[in-house]
Design an enzyme around this catalytic site. Structure first.
Site, PDB file in Angstrom:
ATOM      1  N   ARG A 166     -48.083   0.289  27.346  1.00 26.74           N
ATOM      2  CA  ARG A 166     -49.090   0.421  26.293  1.00 26.74           C
ATOM      3  C   ARG A 166     -49.620  -0.966  25.957  1.00 26.74           C
ATOM      4  NH1 ARG A 166     -47.211   1.266  21.893  1.00 26.74           N
ATOM      5  NH2 ARG A 166     -44.989   1.418  22.244  1.00 26.74           N
ATOM      6  N   ARG A 187     -40.966   4.790  34.324  1.00 26.81           N
ATOM      7  CA  ARG A 187     -40.816   6.038  33.567  1.00 26.81           C
ATOM      8  C   ARG A 187     -40.537   7.240  34.448  1.00 26.81           C
ATOM      9  NH1 ARG A 187     -41.588   5.669  27.770  1.00 26.81           N
ATOM     10  NH2 ARG A 187     -42.169   3.504  27.448  1.00 26.81           N
ATOM     11  N   SER A 228     -37.783   0.741  19.310  1.00 28.45           N
ATOM     12  CA  SER A 228     -37.476   0.835  20.735  1.00 28.45           C
ATOM     13  C   SER A 228     -36.141   0.140  21.041  1.00 28.45           C
ATOM     14  CB  SER A 228     -38.600   0.229  21.558  1.00 28.45           C
ATOM     15  OG  SER A 228     -38.793  -1.090  21.142  1.00 28.45           O
ATOM     16  N   CYS A 285     -33.152   1.363  20.946  1.00 28.59           N
ATOM     17  CA  CYS A 285     -31.995   1.758  20.130  1.00 28.59           C
ATOM     18  C   CYS A 285     -31.389   3.077  20.617  1.00 28.59           C
ATOM     19  CB  CYS A 285     -32.378   1.878  18.662  1.00 28.59           C
ATOM     20  SG  CYS A 285     -32.712   0.291  17.879  1.00 28.59           S
TER      21      CYS A 285
HETATM   22  C1  OXD Z   1     -42.730   4.270  22.983  1.00 31.71           C
HETATM   23  C2  OXD Z   1     -42.604   5.367  23.948  1.00 31.71           C
HETATM   24  O1  OXD Z   1     -43.232   3.202  23.343  1.00 31.71           O
HETATM   25  O2  OXD Z   1     -42.098   6.429  23.567  1.00 31.71           O
HETATM   26  O3  OXD Z   1     -42.326   4.466  21.841  1.00 31.71           O
HETATM   27  O4  OXD Z   1     -43.026   5.212  25.103  1.00 31.71           O
END
Ligand code: OXD
Ligand code: MN
Length: 599
Positions: free
Chosen positions: A72, A382, A264, A266
């Site tokens: 992102r 991913r 993130s 965790c």
């Molecule tokens: C995030 C995801 O960045 O779920 O929170 O990918």
């Protein structure tokens, strides 16, 4: 292809976008298996997708993104509200008229040489009173197949759109038009300075340009289900949160529903799919990333998972850390930026075993050997997995009515100061806990000296589609509306360390802490009052079978008043940035906490 709808609003919008972006053709998607298989076959033929070994990984495919398009892009993500002050200090803002003008120039002719897909989808079970209908227009077939897994793509959504004359328009392009005869790249995208992930919250509108990856391109997820939905939820009196949802069932069959927010790294997906070590207690997964919650007729808060799949980070997913996620992606899965082994299976770092045959192709689709010492999978690689393929998926995970939430959990990664678990005195303190959730920067950043905590309110910092101060006020308002039906709030920290070693084993053992929360909800156990909240009495979290020395348990349960005061100071400094939008109730919580710590 003739359009399978008579809805004029939708037909007009599709025509308007097609005129601006000039695709070679328009394909209306139906969400069928035939469509999925056809697009995958086309992408395998073009070299964009790799079909994985049917024996080892049935019906699964791997993709490699462009090295410039791997995550992102928060720096290129905008909340273009009409007024700048409505976007607040946690968002990038551009005037919507100006941003649209800039983006229209980029969109002009951007789908040349490509197909524009029209994807009708629902976030949430189709027809659920909590769900939303939307259309994504995209020129990426990779987006279409991922949306098949992550959302409910169906022509039934078109029927609902016709009935309600309403949908959320989401426009996406990879931003790479093809000239006559020009060869396509494996992963078309635009340079970073041309990427825009734009949200127009007052219009429920999303415009995304230039990236094909994850949340930038699968617009149902972060863009719709969090940024646009959070702004709509504030207007309409519900909640769109970055939370996992799980069901915890006790030996008598009583069900508790937990929604939990963590920044993130965790272990959110791991907690969502936790395997309980408490005898007779069972965890079932409802969602791993997003919760939409609305008060029901009985006054309780009902949650749905708006998604239909998991878009999980691959590295570190192993039999040990999360066997359920591994099982979920054992078939029907899409992998992006992992290693493809010589026999066409997938591998990533910390998968629990060495890469078979010592290597394969890395996330850049280059020949790679594990012995090189270079990472084979991108750290943000991913898997896209079908939720229904997860062995611990809850049988009611797609109940349109949702599940009633009993417990909210907040947390962060702190190596000291914050005990394993504490409970808020009331919902308002719970809101304070969520708003001041914090993690320590990584060891590397700590070496820079004097870097204080990173605050990430409700793990929502990059996802609040409006002013974060107003968002905090919305939490207080929901608490007032729910009254004594509001979920009980807890704060956890699985990550305390001593001498560099974790004091708490984590993973499945976290179920012991969840059980204590359920016992508190039922009023089965008393708790002791501390300045920061209610904490377990000795013996109420059982340690049977764990090798935790008494002095370690004491550390895990300690409230270090002096260190905690420093955290409160940091929180006060952080919250100051919300200026006069900071709710008075938040300042009240800070003052009360400080007074208790000084008493
Ligand atoms: C995030 C995801 O960045 O779920 O929170 O990918
Ligand atoms: Mn997330």
């Amino acid at each position: 292809m003739s359009a399978p709808t008579t809805n004029q609003k939708l037909l007009d919008w599709v025509a308007e976008v097609a005129e601006m972006t000039t695709p070679d053709q328009i394909v209306w998607c139906d969400g069928s298996k035939e469509e999925y298989d056809r697009l995958m076959a086309e992408m395998v033929a073009s070299g964009m997708a790799i079909k994985l070994n049917e024996e080892k990984r049935p019906n699964s495919y791997a993709f490699n993104s462009d090295p410039s398009d791997v995550a992102r892009v928060e720096g290129r993500t905008y909340i273009a509200s009409v007024k700048e002050e409505d976007a607040g200090p946690t968002n990038n803002w551009i005037d919507p008229v100006e941003l649209k003008a800039t983006m229209r120039k980029l969109y002009k002719g951007c789908m040349k040489g490509r197909t524009m897909y029209v994807i009708p989808f629902s976030m949430g079970p189709i027809g659920s009173p909590i769900a939303k209908n939307a259309i994504e227009l995209t020129d990426s077939p990779y987006v279409v197949v991922n949306m098949h897994i992550m959302a409910r793509v169906s022509q039934d959504v078109l029927r609902l759109i016709e009935k309600e004359d309403d949908f959320i328009p989401c426009l996406h392009t990879v931003g790479a038009p093809l000239e006559e005869g020009q060869e396509d790249s494996r992963w078309p995208c635009a340079p970073i300075e041309d990427k825009y992930i734009a949200h127009f919250p007052e219009e429920n509108l999303i415009w995304s340009y230039g990236s094909g990856y994850g949340g930038n391109a699968l617009l149902g997820k972060k863009c719709l289900a969090l940024r646009i939905a959070s702004a709509a939820a504030k207007r309409e009196g519900w909640m769109a949160e970055h939370m996992l949802i799980l069901r915890f069932t006790n030996p008598e069959g009583k069900k508790f529903h937990v929604a939990a927010a963590f920044p993130s790294a965790c272990g959110k997906t791991n907690l969502a799919m936790l395997q309980s070590t408490v005898p007779g207690w069972k965890v079932e997964t409802i969602g791993d990333d997003i919760a939409w919650m609305k008060p029901g007729a009985d006054g309780r808060l009902y949650a749905i998972n708006p998604e239909a799949g998991f878009f999980g980070v691959a590295p570190f997913t192993s039999e040990e850390t999360n066997p359920m996620a591994l099982a979920a992606c054992s078939k029907d899965a899409i992998f992006t930026n992992v290693v493809v082994t010589k026999d066409k299976d997938v591998w990533w770092e910390d998968m629990g075993y060495d890469c078979p045959d010592g290597g394969g192709t890395n996330w850049k689709n280059e020949a790679w050997l594990q012995s090189s010492g270079e990472k084979g999978a991108h750290p943000n690689s991913r898997f896209t997995a079908v939720a229904a393929n997860c062995p611990c998926i809850c049988p009611d995970w797609s109940d349109p009515a949702g599940v009633p939430i009993d417990i909210f959990v907040f947390g962060g990664k702190r190596t000291s100061t914050i005990p394993l678990v504490h409970e808020a005195f009331d919902f308002e303190q719970g809101v304070y806990m969520g708003a001041t959730a914090s993690s320590e920067p990584t060891a590397a950043a700590l070496d820079l000296g004097n870097v204080s905590l990173r605050f990430d309110p409700f793990a929502m910092t990059p996802f609040i589609g409006y002013h974060a101060g107003d968002y905090m006020q919305h939490w207080f308002d929901m608490g007032e509306k729910l009254g004594d039906k509001a979920p009980k709030c807890f704060y956890v920290n699985w990550f305390q360390k001593d001498d560099g070693k974790f004091l708490w084993p984590g993973f499945g053992e976290n179920s012991r802490v969840l059980k204590w929360m359920c016992d508190r909800v039922e009023g089965k156990v008393e708790a002791r009052e501390t300045p920061i909240g209610m904490m377990p009495l000795d013996g109420d979290i059982t340690l049977d079978g764990l090798d935790i020395p008494a002095e370690d348990w004491e550390k895990l349960m300690k409230v270090d008043t002096e260190a905690y005061k420093a955290t409160v100071n940091d929180a006060r400094a952080y919250l100051a940035k919300f200026g006069d939008k900071l709710p008075a109730k938040m300042t009240e919580q800070l003052d009360k906490l400080e007074a208790r710590l000084n008493a």
